[in-house]
Design a protein around this motif. Structure first.
Motif, mmCIF file in Angstrom:
data_model
loop_
_atom_site.group_PDB
_atom_site.id
_atom_site.type_symbol
_atom_site.label_atom_id
_atom_site.label_comp_id
_atom_site.label_asym_id
_atom_site.label_seq_id
_atom_site.Cartn_x
_atom_site.Cartn_y
_atom_site.Cartn_z
ATOM 1 N N CYS A 5 0.826 -1.204 0.000
ATOM 2 C CA CYS A 5 0.000 0.000 0.000
ATOM 3 C C CYS A 5 0.864 1.258 0.000
ATOM 4 O O CYS A 5 1.665 1.462 0.912
ATOM 5 C CB CYS A 5 -0.918 0.005 1.216
ATOM 6 S SG CYS A 5 -1.929 1.501 1.333
ATOM 7 N N ARG A 39 -3.461 4.708 -2.662
ATOM 8 C CA ARG A 39 -4.665 5.379 -2.160
ATOM 9 C C ARG A 39 -4.349 6.829 -1.832
ATOM 10 O O ARG A 39 -3.335 7.100 -1.176
ATOM 11 C CB ARG A 39 -5.143 4.732 -0.860
ATOM 12 C CG ARG A 39 -5.573 3.315 -0.952
ATOM 13 C CD ARG A 39 -6.063 2.763 0.395
ATOM 14 N NE ARG A 39 -7.012 3.657 1.041
ATOM 15 C CZ ARG A 39 -6.903 4.078 2.309
ATOM 16 N NH1 ARG A 39 -5.896 3.702 3.052
ATOM 17 N NH2 ARG A 39 -7.817 4.866 2.829
ATOM 18 N N GLN A 53 -1.682 1.001 7.868
ATOM 19 C CA GLN A 53 -1.841 0.049 6.766
ATOM 20 C C GLN A 53 -0.867 0.312 5.613
ATOM 21 O O GLN A 53 -0.747 -0.517 4.710
ATOM 22 C CB GLN A 53 -3.278 0.096 6.243
ATOM 23 C CG GLN A 53 -4.295 -0.378 7.248
ATOM 24 C CD GLN A 53 -5.720 -0.122 6.792
ATOM 25 O OE1 GLN A 53 -5.981 0.062 5.617
ATOM 26 N NE2 GLN A 53 -6.642 -0.104 7.735
ATOM 27 N N ALA A 54 -0.174 1.433 5.640
ATOM 28 C CA ALA A 54 0.691 1.837 4.529
ATOM 29 C C ALA A 54 2.071 1.194 4.613
ATOM 30 O O ALA A 54 2.622 1.009 5.694
ATOM 31 C CB ALA A 54 0.836 3.358 4.507
#
Length: 155
Positions: A5, A39, A53-54
């Protein structure tokens, strides 16, 4: 292989700054990039969970009175402590749309990133002065660079 991500947290209050975000996303979505999901979350909507989450982050801001945008500062204020211990070493990059020279903005963001112990994947991109079409090209190259680095395991 699970996709990595790439999070883009960028303030885009104008048509031109929106073009910069779109260029970063376009670069990161190159057909050569296979295992990266990118994103974009506006700074006022970005949460600690987004950062947690990255696998890498691109920060984007305008230069406001010689400083980062209030929106990006708000992002850091809300996310700093919740991600501090978990995301040390997070690869990051920064672009600044600077009407002046971007020095104060760069220094402020670098200070916070140092405190977070994130790792610069490259020097900040400072887009200075009057709007120039090459700013879009530079932003697209930044998106590609970060996504390619994640995709290939460089960072």
């Amino acid at each position: 292989m699970a996709k990595k991500c790439l999070l883009v947290v960028a303030h885009a209050p104008s048509d031109n700054t929106r073009k910069l975000v779109e260029a970063v996303l376009r670069g990161a979505a190159s057909p050569d990039i296979e295992n990266v999901l990118t994103r974009w979350v506006a700074p006022l909507q970005a949460s600690p969970d987004d950062v947690l989450q990255a696998d890498a982050i691109i920060l984007g801001t305008t230069e406001n009175l010689g400083y980062m945008s209030g929106a990006l500062k708000d992002f850091f204020d809300r996310c700093y402590y919740p991600v501090l211990e978990e995301k040390q070493g997070l690869p990051c990059a920064l672009y600044i749309r600077a009407g002046m020279d971007g020095t104060g903005t760069r220094r402020a963001v670098e200070s916070i990133v140092t405190g977070l112990r994130w790792n610069w994947a490259r020097d900040p991109l400072v887009l200075r002065g009057e709007w120039q079409p090459r700013f879009v090209e530079d932003a697209e190259e930044l998106g590609l660079y970060m996504a390619a680095g994640l995709d290939s395991g460089i960072f």
